[in-house]
Write a protein that holds these residues in place. Sequence first.
Motif, mmCIF file in Angstrom:
data_model
loop_
_atom_site.group_PDB
_atom_site.id
_atom_site.type_symbol
_atom_site.label_atom_id
_atom_site.label_comp_id
_atom_site.label_asym_id
_atom_site.label_seq_id
_atom_site.Cartn_x
_atom_site.Cartn_y
_atom_site.Cartn_z
ATOM 1 N N VAL A 132 0.840 -1.199 0.000
ATOM 2 C CA VAL A 132 0.000 0.000 0.000
ATOM 3 C C VAL A 132 0.878 1.253 0.000
ATOM 4 O O VAL A 132 0.632 2.217 -0.734
ATOM 5 C CB VAL A 132 -0.940 0.002 1.225
ATOM 6 C CG1 VAL A 132 -1.680 1.327 1.334
ATOM 7 C CG2 VAL A 132 -1.937 -1.136 1.129
ATOM 8 N N THR A 133 1.941 1.226 0.824
ATOM 9 C CA THR A 133 2.850 2.370 0.887
ATOM 10 C C THR A 133 3.482 2.622 -0.483
ATOM 11 O O THR A 133 3.575 3.759 -0.931
ATOM 12 C CB THR A 133 3.958 2.112 1.921
ATOM 13 O OG1 THR A 133 3.340 1.793 3.160
ATOM 14 C CG2 THR A 133 4.836 3.319 2.092
ATOM 15 N N GLY A 166 1.102 4.202 -2.726
ATOM 16 C CA GLY A 166 0.992 5.606 -2.317
ATOM 17 C C GLY A 166 2.131 6.444 -2.902
ATOM 18 O O GLY A 166 1.912 7.558 -3.378
ATOM 19 N N LEU A 167 3.343 5.879 -2.896
ATOM 20 C CA LEU A 167 4.500 6.590 -3.456
ATOM 21 C C LEU A 167 4.237 6.972 -4.909
ATOM 22 O O LEU A 167 4.453 8.121 -5.319
ATOM 23 C CB LEU A 167 5.741 5.690 -3.443
ATOM 24 C CG LEU A 167 6.460 5.370 -2.150
ATOM 25 C CD1 LEU A 167 7.709 4.564 -2.441
ATOM 26 C CD2 LEU A 167 6.846 6.640 -1.433
ATOM 27 N N ILE A 210 1.615 9.714 -5.223
ATOM 28 C CA ILE A 210 2.111 11.041 -4.852
ATOM 29 C C ILE A 210 2.950 11.641 -5.983
ATOM 30 O O ILE A 210 2.771 12.800 -6.360
ATOM 31 C CB ILE A 210 2.928 10.975 -3.543
ATOM 32 C CG1 ILE A 210 2.002 10.635 -2.375
ATOM 33 C CG2 ILE A 210 3.618 12.293 -3.270
ATOM 34 C CD1 ILE A 210 2.731 10.290 -1.092
ATOM 35 N N THR A 211 3.858 10.832 -6.553
ATOM 36 C CA THR A 211 4.676 11.397 -7.629
ATOM 37 C C THR A 211 3.819 11.723 -8.856
ATOM 38 O O THR A 211 4.095 12.692 -9.556
ATOM 39 C CB THR A 211 5.821 10.461 -8.052
ATOM 40 O OG1 THR A 211 5.298 9.170 -8.252
ATOM 41 C CG2 THR A 211 6.911 10.415 -7.022
ATOM 42 N N LEU A 231 2.142 14.982 -8.128
ATOM 43 C CA LEU A 231 3.143 16.054 -8.125
ATOM 44 C C LEU A 231 3.557 16.465 -9.527
ATOM 45 O O LEU A 231 3.730 17.652 -9.814
ATOM 46 C CB LEU A 231 4.393 15.569 -7.391
ATOM 47 C CG LEU A 231 4.543 16.027 -5.963
ATOM 48 C CD1 LEU A 231 5.780 15.411 -5.383
ATOM 49 C CD2 LEU A 231 4.622 17.535 -5.907
ATOM 50 N N MET A 261 12.065 12.515 -10.903
ATOM 51 C CA MET A 261 10.955 11.708 -10.434
ATOM 52 C C MET A 261 11.358 10.238 -10.319
ATOM 53 O O MET A 261 11.051 9.566 -9.333
ATOM 54 C CB MET A 261 9.771 11.837 -11.385
ATOM 55 C CG MET A 261 8.536 11.154 -10.876
ATOM 56 S SD MET A 261 7.303 10.945 -12.158
ATOM 57 C CE MET A 261 7.841 9.425 -12.896
ATOM 58 N N ILE A 291 14.336 9.004 -9.862
ATOM 59 C CA ILE A 291 15.252 8.812 -8.738
ATOM 60 C C ILE A 291 14.486 8.835 -7.418
ATOM 61 O O ILE A 291 14.723 8.021 -6.521
ATOM 62 C CB ILE A 291 16.344 9.896 -8.755
ATOM 63 C CG1 ILE A 291 17.289 9.610 -9.908
ATOM 64 C CG2 ILE A 291 17.100 9.945 -7.444
ATOM 65 C CD1 ILE A 291 18.173 10.745 -10.253
ATOM 66 N N THR A 292 13.520 9.757 -7.318
ATOM 67 C CA THR A 292 12.724 9.832 -6.093
ATOM 68 C C THR A 292 11.979 8.525 -5.865
ATOM 69 O O THR A 292 11.979 7.976 -4.761
ATOM 70 C CB THR A 292 11.709 10.980 -6.200
ATOM 71 O OG1 THR A 292 12.391 12.145 -6.649
ATOM 72 C CG2 THR A 292 11.055 11.256 -4.875
ATOM 73 N N THR A 336 14.554 5.616 -5.008
ATOM 74 C CA THR A 336 15.064 5.686 -3.637
ATOM 75 C C THR A 336 13.944 5.401 -2.640
ATOM 76 O O THR A 336 14.174 4.760 -1.613
ATOM 77 C CB THR A 336 15.693 7.052 -3.322
ATOM 78 O OG1 THR A 336 14.785 8.076 -3.707
ATOM 79 C CG2 THR A 336 16.997 7.249 -4.045
ATOM 80 N N GLY A 337 12.719 5.857 -2.961
ATOM 81 C CA GLY A 337 11.585 5.552 -2.088
ATOM 82 C C GLY A 337 11.348 4.054 -1.984
ATOM 83 O O GLY A 337 11.097 3.512 -0.910
ATOM 84 N N TYR A 348 14.165 2.488 0.100
ATOM 85 C CA TYR A 348 13.967 2.843 1.509
ATOM 86 C C TYR A 348 12.842 1.998 2.122
ATOM 87 O O TYR A 348 12.983 1.424 3.209
ATOM 88 C CB TYR A 348 13.632 4.331 1.567
ATOM 89 C CG TYR A 348 13.577 4.951 2.933
ATOM 90 C CD1 TYR A 348 14.363 4.488 3.983
ATOM 91 C CD2 TYR A 348 12.755 6.047 3.167
ATOM 92 C CE1 TYR A 348 14.315 5.099 5.222
ATOM 93 C CE2 TYR A 348 12.704 6.661 4.398
ATOM 94 C CZ TYR A 348 13.477 6.180 5.421
ATOM 95 O OH TYR A 348 13.419 6.788 6.633
ATOM 96 N N THR A 349 11.718 1.892 1.385
ATOM 97 C CA THR A 349 10.604 1.086 1.871
ATOM 98 C C THR A 349 11.012 -0.380 2.008
ATOM 99 O O THR A 349 10.673 -1.038 2.988
ATOM 100 C CB THR A 349 9.410 1.198 0.904
ATOM 101 O OG1 THR A 349 9.190 2.582 0.622
ATOM 102 C CG2 THR A 349 8.159 0.616 1.495
#
Lengths: 282, 335
Positions: free
Chosen positions: B14-15, B18-19, B22-23, B26, B304, B306-307, B310-311, B314-315
């Motif tokens: 789910v997270t 969500g990532l 969001i992008t 954005l 975008m 890269i974000t 990395t997200g 990290y997750t």
Amino acid sequence: MIEGLFGIWRFVRPSRNPLGFLGVVLVAGVAICAVMAPMLAPYSPYKVELAARLHPPSWEHPFGTDELGRDILSRVLVGTRISLQAAVVIIGLSVILGTLLGTMGALTGGWVDDVLMRLTDSFLAFPYLIFAMLVSAVLGPSLPNAMLAISVTWWPWYARLARGQVLSIKGQLYVEAARAVGVGGMRLFFYYLLRNALSPLIVQATLDVGYAILLTSSLSFIGLGAQPPTPEWGRMVADGRQYLLSYWWVPIFPGLAIFVTVLGFNLIGDAIRDFADPRTRR
Amino acid sequence: MWAYFLRRLGYTLVTLWGLTLITFVLTRVVPGDPARTAAGPQARQEQVEEVRKLYGLDKPLWVQYGVYMRNLLRGDFGKSLWSKQPVVTDIKAYFLPTLELGVFAGVLFFTLGVPLGVLSAVYRNSLLDHGSRLLSLAGVSLPVFILGLLLQLVFYKLLGWFPAGGRFDPFVSPPQHLTGLYILDSLLTGNWKALACSLHHIFLPAVTLAYGSLAVVSRMTRASLLEVFGQDYIKTARAKGLSERAVLLKHALRNAMVPILTITGLQVGSLLGGVLLVEVIFSWPGLGTYAYTAVTVLDVNAIMAITLITGIIYTGVNFLVDFLYTVVDPRIRYQ
């Protein structure tokens, strides 16, 4: 609030917590610089003097001059105001947005709360510097946009904190009593709930000022925050970086200004945490 | 155990979704003209229109979202504006140096931070404890980019002990390509000269990157251990005559491990952000340098990607941490 401010004094007394006291001194110094910057700065931070390019620190220019002959001390002093203002705006925006959404989740419950919490999970799943970088790149490089970008990455922390607070307060007897005697709507929300939920938020916000300054200067360092000729610390370090090996004072003094300011806030934060946590109190 | 694992997996998925949402919002909804944003500030009007066609930005939002998700699931992050290549190709080329630097720094802060925290907790209020406290306060207050510049100034300019930047010496032949990670490759092939050269180059950037996290981890270790020291089972362990060493390593440290792991997982986030700044300062040829170039030309597609990547990393790391909890603290499996 006012008592709270004086209360801080109790646990940063020099005899009790010398490091916390040092923090108060540093932050007070920085605050004075921010308020008095135009009076304290010996030169205009924008005045270009090509004849005096890259002069080393001297009596005339205690921090030396940069590649355009501008006085670095004056620029660092004026930069204090920019950094503190930015930090206050960032924290203010994040606290307002976070409190609003967190409180909404706690009071509504159900799927609204679930969606909001999963949303904060996702926001927090980005490494914050990289996420702030994307947001400010989309908005366009400028200091206000960088501030907005950092607030966008930061509000979920406050949303979670506010939600937890409101959830625990919601069930308290005095809220129930107020409801029973007919207090409702806005008055119940602001006077009974929000006012009591706010103090841990304010403590957290104070602890975060240092990090806000760090993040703003990091974004400026990669070119997404303040634009030249604004004397913003991170930007000054970025512009002075190429002169490091021959004219070290150009990037190092603004860098030390960031360090001293953030250190001051962190020392105070450490003292507050020590005091608030009975397990570590001596 | 499986219930715990599946629940964590569900949250993680789910997270991740969500990532991506969001992008999407954005980059496609927030900008007034997403085509202009994607084409970059220097693009001419007809280039903007071309981008609008290419990415289907003239279609309704929900169609755009469908296309966006389909591409992401295929691993297609769009094209970079300045390299004119698919972003994924670029990222593959820049990924390994960053992985090497990140893992090296991660190992550095964990293997130094935990023992430092243990020592500060055991010798509480000693000179060592105060010293490590000061060191860690400096660590969380010093911006990564200032630390990097200071280390360059001292260890390159003044002392001349380390190179100012780069990943390898251009006059030494790099190790045979096995994994692409220089340190690992030179170890595997027994190429000591290349090993020394890579360690020599990675040292300053890795220290810069690791310092802040080392500070946080050592403080967390200290706090967590002190809390455990106050528990009754530690008294019991001591009372039955176990050596101090056994009490510390078998009883105290293992119980103190959950918060330490949590904070280590969170530090991976600062590491991923910090690597951007460190690579720029030490001209390390990795993702950070790539991202920095993308930022200077406002290449939103590349940023975008890269974000998102990395997200995802990290997750993933934090999912792994959730899993490690069950190893150090079996009670969690049964909750």
